[in-house]
Scaffold this motif. Sequence first.
Motif, PDB file in Angstrom:
ATOM      1  N   HIS A 188       3.470   8.697  15.139  1.00  0.00           N
ATOM      2  CA  HIS A 188       4.215   7.733  14.310  1.00  0.00           C
ATOM      3  C   HIS A 188       3.466   6.420  14.066  1.00  0.00           C
ATOM      4  N   ASP A 189       2.231   6.286  14.527  1.00  0.00           N
ATOM      5  CA  ASP A 189       1.436   5.134  14.113  1.00  0.00           C
ATOM      6  C   ASP A 189       1.182   5.228  12.607  1.00  0.00           C
ATOM      7  N   ILE A 190       0.869   4.092  11.995  1.00  0.00           N
ATOM      8  CA  ILE A 190       0.551   4.070  10.571  1.00  0.00           C
ATOM      9  C   ILE A 190      -0.928   3.753  10.413  1.00  0.00           C
ATOM     10  N   LEU A 191      -1.600   4.513   9.547  1.00  0.00           N
ATOM     11  CA  LEU A 191      -3.024   4.310   9.315  1.00  0.00           C
ATOM     12  C   LEU A 191      -3.257   3.928   7.866  1.00  0.00           C
ATOM     13  N   ILE A 192      -4.135   2.946   7.663  1.00  0.00           N
ATOM     14  CA  ILE A 192      -4.532   2.525   6.328  1.00  0.00           C
ATOM     15  C   ILE A 192      -5.863   3.207   6.007  1.00  0.00           C
ATOM     16  N   ILE A 193      -5.903   3.908   4.875  1.00  0.00           N
ATOM     17  CA  ILE A 193      -7.045   4.739   4.511  1.00  0.00           C
ATOM     18  C   ILE A 193      -7.722   4.200   3.264  1.00  0.00           C
ATOM     19  N   ASN A 194      -9.049   4.139   3.296  1.00  0.00           N
ATOM     20  CA  ASN A 194      -9.831   3.778   2.118  1.00  0.00           C
ATOM     21  C   ASN A 194     -10.334   5.068   1.472  1.00  0.00           C
ATOM     22  N   LYS A 195      -9.753   5.422   0.327  1.00  0.00           N
ATOM     23  CA  LYS A 195     -10.085   6.683  -0.338  1.00  0.00           C
ATOM     24  C   LYS A 195     -11.446   6.645  -1.025  1.00  0.00           C
ATOM     25  N   ALA A 196     -12.037   5.454  -1.146  1.00  0.00           N
ATOM     26  CA  ALA A 196     -13.336   5.335  -1.798  1.00  0.00           C
ATOM     27  C   ALA A 196     -14.476   5.817  -0.903  1.00  0.00           C
ATOM     28  N   GLU A 223      -6.650  -0.839  -4.826  1.00  0.00           N
ATOM     29  CA  GLU A 223      -6.262   0.414  -5.496  1.00  0.00           C
ATOM     30  C   GLU A 223      -6.845   1.655  -4.825  1.00  0.00           C
ATOM     31  N   ASP A 224      -7.807   1.455  -3.921  1.00  0.00           N
ATOM     32  CA  ASP A 224      -8.404   2.588  -3.208  1.00  0.00           C
ATOM     33  C   ASP A 224      -7.680   2.909  -1.903  1.00  0.00           C
ATOM     34  N   LEU A 225      -6.644   2.150  -1.580  1.00  0.00           N
ATOM     35  CA  LEU A 225      -6.002   2.291  -0.282  1.00  0.00           C
ATOM     36  C   LEU A 225      -4.733   3.127  -0.345  1.00  0.00           C
ATOM     37  N   THR A 226      -4.500   3.858   0.726  1.00  0.00           N
ATOM     38  CA  THR A 226      -3.255   4.591   0.914  1.00  0.00           C
ATOM     39  C   THR A 226      -2.900   4.548   2.391  1.00  0.00           C
ATOM     40  N   ALA A 227      -1.638   4.824   2.715  1.00  0.00           N
ATOM     41  CA  ALA A 227      -1.187   4.803   4.111  1.00  0.00           C
ATOM     42  C   ALA A 227      -0.644   6.173   4.477  1.00  0.00           C
ATOM     43  N   ILE A 228      -0.804   6.548   5.732  1.00  0.00           N
ATOM     44  CA  ILE A 228      -0.214   7.794   6.218  1.00  0.00           C
ATOM     45  C   ILE A 228       0.409   7.559   7.588  1.00  0.00           C
ATOM     46  N   SER A 258       9.193   8.275   6.453  1.00  0.00           N
ATOM     47  CA  SER A 258       8.255   8.328   5.349  1.00  0.00           C
ATOM     48  C   SER A 258       8.942   8.269   3.994  1.00  0.00           C
ATOM     49  N   ARG A 259      10.266   8.135   3.982  1.00  0.00           N
ATOM     50  CA  ARG A 259      10.968   7.856   2.728  1.00  0.00           C
ATOM     51  C   ARG A 259      10.584   6.470   2.207  1.00  0.00           C
ATOM     52  N   ILE A 260      10.078   5.626   3.121  1.00  0.00           N
ATOM     53  CA  ILE A 260       9.535   4.344   2.691  1.00  0.00           C
ATOM     54  C   ILE A 260       8.308   4.626   1.835  1.00  0.00           C
ATOM     55  N   GLU A 261       8.272   4.094   0.636  1.00  0.00           N
ATOM     56  CA  GLU A 261       7.219   4.438  -0.310  1.00  0.00           C
ATOM     57  C   GLU A 261       5.938   3.635  -0.117  1.00  0.00           C
ATOM     58  N   SER A 262       6.046   2.442   0.470  1.00  0.00           N
ATOM     59  CA  SER A 262       4.855   1.606   0.626  1.00  0.00           C
ATOM     60  C   SER A 262       5.030   0.664   1.800  1.00  0.00           C
ATOM     61  N   ILE A 263       3.928   0.039   2.209  1.00  0.00           N
ATOM     62  CA  ILE A 263       3.953  -0.891   3.333  1.00  0.00           C
ATOM     63  C   ILE A 263       3.219  -2.168   2.933  1.00  0.00           C
ATOM     64  N   PRO A 264       3.775  -3.363   3.255  1.00  0.00           N
ATOM     65  CA  PRO A 264       3.077  -4.610   2.911  1.00  0.00           C
ATOM     66  C   PRO A 264       1.857  -4.807   3.810  1.00  0.00           C
ATOM     67  N   ILE A 317       0.854  -1.188   0.000  1.00  0.00           N
ATOM     68  CA  ILE A 317       0.000   0.000   0.000  1.00  0.00           C
ATOM     69  C   ILE A 317       0.890   1.239   0.000  1.00  0.00           C
ATOM     70  N   PRO A 318       0.732   2.120  -0.964  1.00  0.00           N
ATOM     71  CA  PRO A 318       1.605   3.310  -1.037  1.00  0.00           C
ATOM     72  C   PRO A 318       1.266   4.326   0.038  1.00  0.00           C
ATOM     73  N   PHE A 319       2.279   5.047   0.493  1.00  0.00           N
ATOM     74  CA  PHE A 319       2.040   6.148   1.411  1.00  0.00           C
ATOM     75  C   PHE A 319       1.522   7.363   0.647  1.00  0.00           C
ATOM     76  N   HIS A 320       0.697   8.140   1.320  1.00  0.00           N
ATOM     77  CA  HIS A 320       0.094   9.309   0.697  1.00  0.00           C
ATOM     78  C   HIS A 320       1.172  10.336   0.363  1.00  0.00           C
ATOM     79  N   ASP A 321       1.155  10.849  -0.857  1.00  0.00           N
ATOM     80  CA  ASP A 321       2.206  11.755  -1.340  1.00  0.00           C
ATOM     81  C   ASP A 321       2.341  13.006  -0.481  1.00  0.00           C
ATOM     82  N   LEU A 322       1.214  13.518  -0.013  1.00  0.00           N
ATOM     83  CA  LEU A 322       1.248  14.783   0.719  1.00  0.00           C
ATOM     84  C   LEU A 322       1.809  14.639   2.123  1.00  0.00           C
ATOM     85  N   ASN A 323       2.085  13.418   2.539  1.00  0.00           N
ATOM     86  CA  ASN A 323       2.525  13.188   3.913  1.00  0.00           C
ATOM     87  C   ASN A 323       4.016  12.878   4.012  1.00  0.00           C
TER      88      ASN A 323
END
Length: 228
Positions: free
Chosen positions: A155-163, A136-141, A116-122, A103-109
Amino acid sequence: MKENNFKTLNEQEKTSILTKTGVINFKNRLTLLLEGLSGNAFAKKVGMSEAVIRDYLSGKTYPSLNRLAIIAQKCDVPIEWLATGKGDCRLLTDPIGTESIRIPFHDLNKNVNPLSRIESIPFEINLIKNQGCKSEDLTAIWAKGDSMDPTISNHDILIINKAYCKPIDGYLYAVQYDDQICVKRIQNQGTNLALLCDNSKYPTILIDKNSPQNLEIIGHVIYLLKDF
């Protein structure tokens, strides 16, 4: 009178026992059980006070056996898993043979956290399927600050459903507000949208529904990955 040979456990011994048994991570399993509910809504669900649930989520206290049983029964999870993390749970899948996506991290974050240099999280596909959403609707911040303590920590990681961007009262959403990414509970208040903080030290932010130019709802929070 016979002398008591039992000694009181010191804090180091207590921590060691809690760690070995898995009890020390109870707050993380409880956070998973919230499934997007606020602390207050979850407290009502299990018939306990919000203050009690808040203490459990922060790791300040642990439930007695009868309260543990009540939470397990109300949330339909095994009491052994809830107490120790051992055994099967409907919220988790067997890691053996499971597939994952990144899951890719949100660009704005990008500037929130040095990591956050890590681009994605399994992330496991089965957990995504349980939520009925598309990968494809998911992003992480990365979470920033303590405005959502004790539910979400820095510093917690959240999985977001953009749909799912239509706000439902009491649920957690990632929002972009004044060029900053944050996570807040959203509540409809007449002509305003209220951005609520779980940490009572922070004020509620009111957004005029007729002019929400400085607010963008990124999506609904579906999973929280705690930072240890």
